[in-house]
Design an enzyme around this catalytic site. Structure first.
Site, short mmCIF file in Angstrom:
data_model
loop_
_atom_site.label_atom_id
_atom_site.label_comp_id
_atom_site.label_asym_id
_atom_site.label_seq_id
_atom_site.Cartn_x
_atom_site.Cartn_y
_atom_site.Cartn_z
N SER A 184 -62.98 -34.76 -38.01
CA SER A 184 -62.54 -36.08 -38.58
C SER A 184 -63.50 -36.81 -39.62
CB SER A 184 -61.44 -36.78 -38.02
OG SER A 184 -62.12 -37.18 -36.98
N HIS A 212 -55.32 -33.47 -38.40
CA HIS A 212 -55.57 -34.10 -39.89
C HIS A 212 -55.54 -32.70 -40.68
CE1 HIS A 212 -57.99 -37.61 -39.70
NE2 HIS A 212 -58.42 -37.51 -38.67
N LYS A 243 -50.15 -39.41 -38.91
CA LYS A 243 -50.97 -39.57 -40.35
C LYS A 243 -50.15 -38.66 -41.47
CE LYS A 243 -55.52 -39.25 -37.86
NZ LYS A 243 -55.50 -38.49 -36.44
C1 LIG Z 1 -55.95 -39.23 -35.00
C2 LIG Z 1 -56.12 -37.97 -34.03
C3 LIG Z 1 -55.43 -38.07 -32.81
C4 LIG Z 1 -54.82 -39.02 -32.28
O1 LIG Z 1 -53.61 -39.35 -32.84
P1 LIG Z 1 -52.28 -40.35 -32.46
O2 LIG Z 1 -51.20 -40.03 -32.69
O3 LIG Z 1 -52.85 -41.62 -33.43
O4 LIG Z 1 -52.93 -40.59 -31.16
C5 LIG Z 1 -55.71 -36.97 -32.03
N1 LIG Z 1 -56.48 -35.95 -32.19
C6 LIG Z 1 -57.26 -36.06 -33.61
C7 LIG Z 1 -57.89 -34.97 -34.00
C8 LIG Z 1 -56.99 -36.77 -34.26
O5 LIG Z 1 -57.51 -36.85 -35.83
#
Ligand SMILES: *Cc1c(COP(=O)(O)O)cnc(C)c1O
Length: 411
Positions: A184, A212, A243
């Site tokens: 990310s 992502h 997301k």
């Molecule tokens: C955003 C993200 C998370 C966390 O996700 P949430 O549902 O907000 O806890 C976990 N792993 C990756 C790779 C992320 O980008």
């Protein structure tokens, strides 16, 4: 009693501040979207820092479905899933995610952080080995720490090092290779084909956290396994509803039936934490419907990314976070990921990136600088995140703001 401890905390906070590493939360006064109101800015600003890849965070169809969930199923569950926290839409969403990703079953968690926090400890024991990319998300790192399996780490996307770690872990009963689908901070894809080849060669499982990617990466939005043609070779997928899939909250593990069933029996964040709210579940179901029909939005997102990369490169900005060869993570036939890191390397990079972001905000463009400890020291960056909801004029405005800010700060 508090006095001495208070001084310690104040000293630590002062250190963070003086290193220029303080994170300030900006308060938004509107729904999440390509243009937002923020406290302290006179006009709405263009938003280039949300994970709102398909622009679904304020999509009327999803808001409507969430309203219906609220009316039909109430505000909250006041229970974990296995006591009395499972309603029709919870199971429906699990089935629909599994059908979308082509897995046998799915289990919901309150967040992907929780999904990653629970998956390793429940599935792997002292006889097993977990082999993890060094740039994996914090939640994977924490989840792996909670398991009793042996831990091996390989250099980011480095297949020679992954092979070495597989050779070093030959004694394990079960080995699992763990990677983010997309890293990310860099917007780089994991080389999933090569990872699956090594997994086959060494008889290891593959776990991909595709937070992502799901919704917008791959022709049908099924994420990095679809993009690289390895959907039937990845054993365990974790991901987020927070997301591209509407951006509310919730996470999941999607996998073989036995994996999901054992997680329902053993995963601690599932057994000891409340259910996802019903309105979020019904909204997320609508998000899945929307995504299935979002071919045009995915194309727009790719076009926006290519436009930004082209204009920024032409303006002389450095978009490559890698010091070594990076092409392995993005072969020629793969479109660039909408996370676009604009690098400000060196000891003064963090301060310059911060100054540029501040200047851009005053010009109506909201981007976020990242510095240590979120990225390595000396590798500060502004991470631009594109959305299908941006127009090409929005992208041009963003680039113009970068150019103007750089001119103002390095004059
Ligand atoms: C955003 C993200 C998370 C966390 O996700 P949430 O549902 O907000 O806890 C976990 N792993 C990756 C790779 C992320 O980008």
């Amino acid at each position: 009693m508090y006095g001495a401890f208070q001084q310690r905390l104040a000293d630590t906070l002062a250190e963070i501040e003086s290193a220029g590493l303080s994170k300030r939360e900006r308060i938004i006064t509107t729904p999440q979207g390509p243009e937002i109101g923020v406290v302290d800015a006179e006009h709405e600003v263009l938003n280039f820092c949300a994970n709102n890849y398909l622009g679904l965070a304020d999509d009327p169809r999803i808001v409507e479905a969430a309203h219906e969930g609220l009316d039909d199923y109430g505000f909250g569950m006041a229970s974990v899933r296995f006591i009395c926290g499972t309603q029709t839409p919870h199971r429906e969403l699990e089935r629909r995610i599994a059908a979308f990703l082509g897995t046998q079953d799915t289990i919901l968690f309150s967040s992907c952080f929780d999904a990653n926090g629970g998956v390793f400890e429940a599935l792997f024991g002292p006889q097993d080995a977990i082999i993890s990319d060094e740039l994996n998300h914090a939640s994977l790192i924490d989840g792996i720490r909670l398991s009793k399996a042996s831990r091996y780490r390989y250099r980011n996307a480095d297949m020679a090092d992954l092979r070495a770690q597989l050779e070093a872990s030959a004694d394990a009963q079960t080995r699992v290779i763990v990677t983010d689908g997309v890293f990310s901070m860099d917007g780089a894809y994991a080389p999933l084909r090569e990872i699956c080849d090594l997994a086959d060669e060494f008889g290891a499982l593959v776990l991909v956290d595709d937070s992502h990617a799901v919704g917008f990466v791959g022709a049908g939005g099924r994420g990095t396994p679809e993009l690289f043609g390895v959907a039937d070779r990845v054993d365990i997928l974790t991901g987020t509803l927070g997301k591209a899939l509407g951006g509310a909250s919730g996470g999941y593990v999607s996998s073989h039936a036995e994996v999901v069933e054992l997680l329902r029996q053993r995963a601690r964040p599932y057994l000891f934490s409340n259910s996802v709210a019903p309105s979020v579940v019904t909204g997320s179901l609508a998000a899945l419907d929307t995504i299935a029909a979002s071919e045009q939005a995915r194309q727009q997102l790719i076009a926006n990314t290519i436009l930004l990369r082209g204009l920024m490169s032409a303006a002389g900005f450095d978009l490559d976070p890698f010091t070594g060869p990076s092409d392995a993570t993005r072969p020629g036939d793969v479109p660039p990921h909408p996370i676009t890191p604009v690098m400000f390397p060196g000891p003064d990079g963090a301060r310059l990136a911060g100054g540029i972001a501040q200047h851009m905000l005053a010009a109506g463009v909201y981007v976020i600088p990242f510095s240590y400890p979120v990225v390595p020291r000396g590798k500060a960056r502004i991470r631009v995140q594109l959305s299908a909801a941006h127009s090409s004029d929005d992208v041009r405005t963003c680039v113009d703001a970068f150019v103007a800010a750089r001119a103002a700060l390095t004059a």
